[in-house]
Design an enzyme around this catalytic site. Structure first.
Site: not given
Length: 408
Positions: A94, A146, A172, A241, A263, A265, A268, A297
């Site tokens: 996170i 990212y 991600t 991910k 996942s 996220h 979100r 999650s």
């Protein structure tokens, strides 16, 4: 108990947390964290259906008890990618742990180390991968990527991560743009603390940027070739991910992925996306043991960890709860959160005759048509509660909602 960064209040606690369950921490943390910072962590996108359903959907599955198993003292220890862990619970990546604690990711990683859990750091972390490694030694660590549009930036990140001793990369792929997060818009949230990789590469600290602005720096398209390129450039195992269907799992493995992270996220990104636990059996069947699977999650209980492992996961990630623990207790608070969920998990191992984590993967789980979607939405005006005003959750000197303080 509270220090300030340019007026933004940060916890400096380092104490174990007493709790009955991790859910109760969400109310407690509101008293020590600014409103915008809290909603950055707590909220989901749009109407928050997926955010709520991620947890509620665990009720779609029942754990069948076992008796006469002649077993006691189960062990939660497990191995993952050559790493020895005391628990199958991991710390999800996170951004910006500095909104919860002055020691940010360093304290989180120290808490994970104390609990024997895998820690993962975000590209948008406040503290450097080197600082985290120095504080935690050779404890197990992954890095979440990212992917940048700038491959020179990516190479700088890969080199730093590998030199710091991280054991793998989580790419991600489900957040190419920011989901429409209404709670962040209502509170004018911007990142209040500098982000390390922005500071060292582009000279732009990241401080004062919104979530959408942050994501604009990342690649808006990612394909199988990127997975292969990241593996080659980094020399590290790469997990994809954000996988939520069997087809993407096939593609990821075909591209050379070393693992899958199921996942959405944390609810979100796409609202009304399925809950991760509902999609796990389909994805696990497609993967068929070829690579490890992590699920995250909505995980809040030891029973959630148990069900995820029994349905095909190898590790189970927690997100929001450990940040609440970080704000309320620093490194020891993070350790408390992991231990709470792990202790619940261990009780279920005893009650189902599972001596090891591997035994849990063969436990009897039954799917039913049931849901308990009773969690309030942060974006529904009819259920929004007045945010508490305390000395510890207010800006120092000024009250500016853009940097995380309440206005009442």
């Amino acid at each position: 108990m509270t220090v300030y960064y340019k007026g933004f209040p940060q916890s400096d606690r380092n104490e174990a947390i007493k709790m009955v369950n991790v859910d109760e921490l969400e109310d407690r943390v509101r008293k020590v964290m600014p409103e915008a910072a809290y909603y950055y962590i707590a909220s989901g996108s749009e109407n928050e259906w997926t955010w709520r359903n991620n947890t509620a959907a665990f009720n779609h599955f029942q754990i069948v008890p076992r008796s006469l198993t002649n077993m006691d003292n189960p062990s939660t220890e497990t191995q993952f990618m050559g790493m020895d862990l005391k628990t199958p619970i991991m710390i999800c990546p996170i951004a910006c742990h500095g909104i919860a604690h002055k020691d940010a990711e360093v304290a989180t990683a120290q808490g994970a180390k104390a609990a024997g859990a895998l820690f993962s750091s975000s590209t948008y972390a406040n503290r450097s991968v080197e600082d985290i490694a120095t504080a935690t030694g050779d404890s197990p660590k992954f890095f979440q990527l990212y992917l940048s549009k700038d491959w020179d930036f990516n190479k700088m990140v890969f080199d730093a991560v590998k030199s710091a001793g991280y054991k793998g990369i989580m790419l991600t792929v489900d957040a190419l743009v920011s989901g429409y997060r209404e709670a962040n818009l209502r509170t004018n949230f911007t990142f209040p603390v500098p982000l390390d990789f922005f500071t060292r590469y582009v000279g732009a600290e990241g401080e004062g940027m919104s979530v959408a602005q942050m994501y604009a720096n990342s690649a808006q398209k990612i394909g199988p070739a990127d997975v292969a390129k990241i593996k080659e450039m980094s020399g590290l195992p790469v997990f994809v991910k954000g996988v939520m269907n069997a087809e993407d799992a096939y593609m990821a493995i075909g591209a050379g992925a070393d693992g899958i992270v199921v996942s959405n996220h944390g609810g979100r990104e796409i609202d009304t996306a399925p809950a991760t636990i509902d999609m796990l059996p389909e994805i696990a069947a497609a993967v068929n043991g070829r690579v490890p699977i992590i699920l995250d999650s909505g995980v809040r209980r030891g029973s959630h960890v148990f069900k995820a492992l029994a349905l095909g996961a190898d590790l189970v990630g927690i997100g929001r709860p450990f940040l609440y623990g970080l704000a309320l207790g620093g490194a020891k608070g993070v350790e408390s959160v992991i231990n709470q969920i792990n202790n619940e998990f261990k009780i279920l191992m005893q009650l189902t005759g599972c001596k090891t984590v591997e035994d849990v993967k063969h436990a009897d789980i039954r799917q039913i048509n049931y849901t308990a979607d009773n969690l309030p939405s942060n974006t529904d005006p009819s259920v929004r509660r007045a945010y508490p005003v305390t000395k510890e959750n207010q800006m120092e000197g000024t009250q500016d909602a853009a940097t995380g303080a309440s206005k009442h």
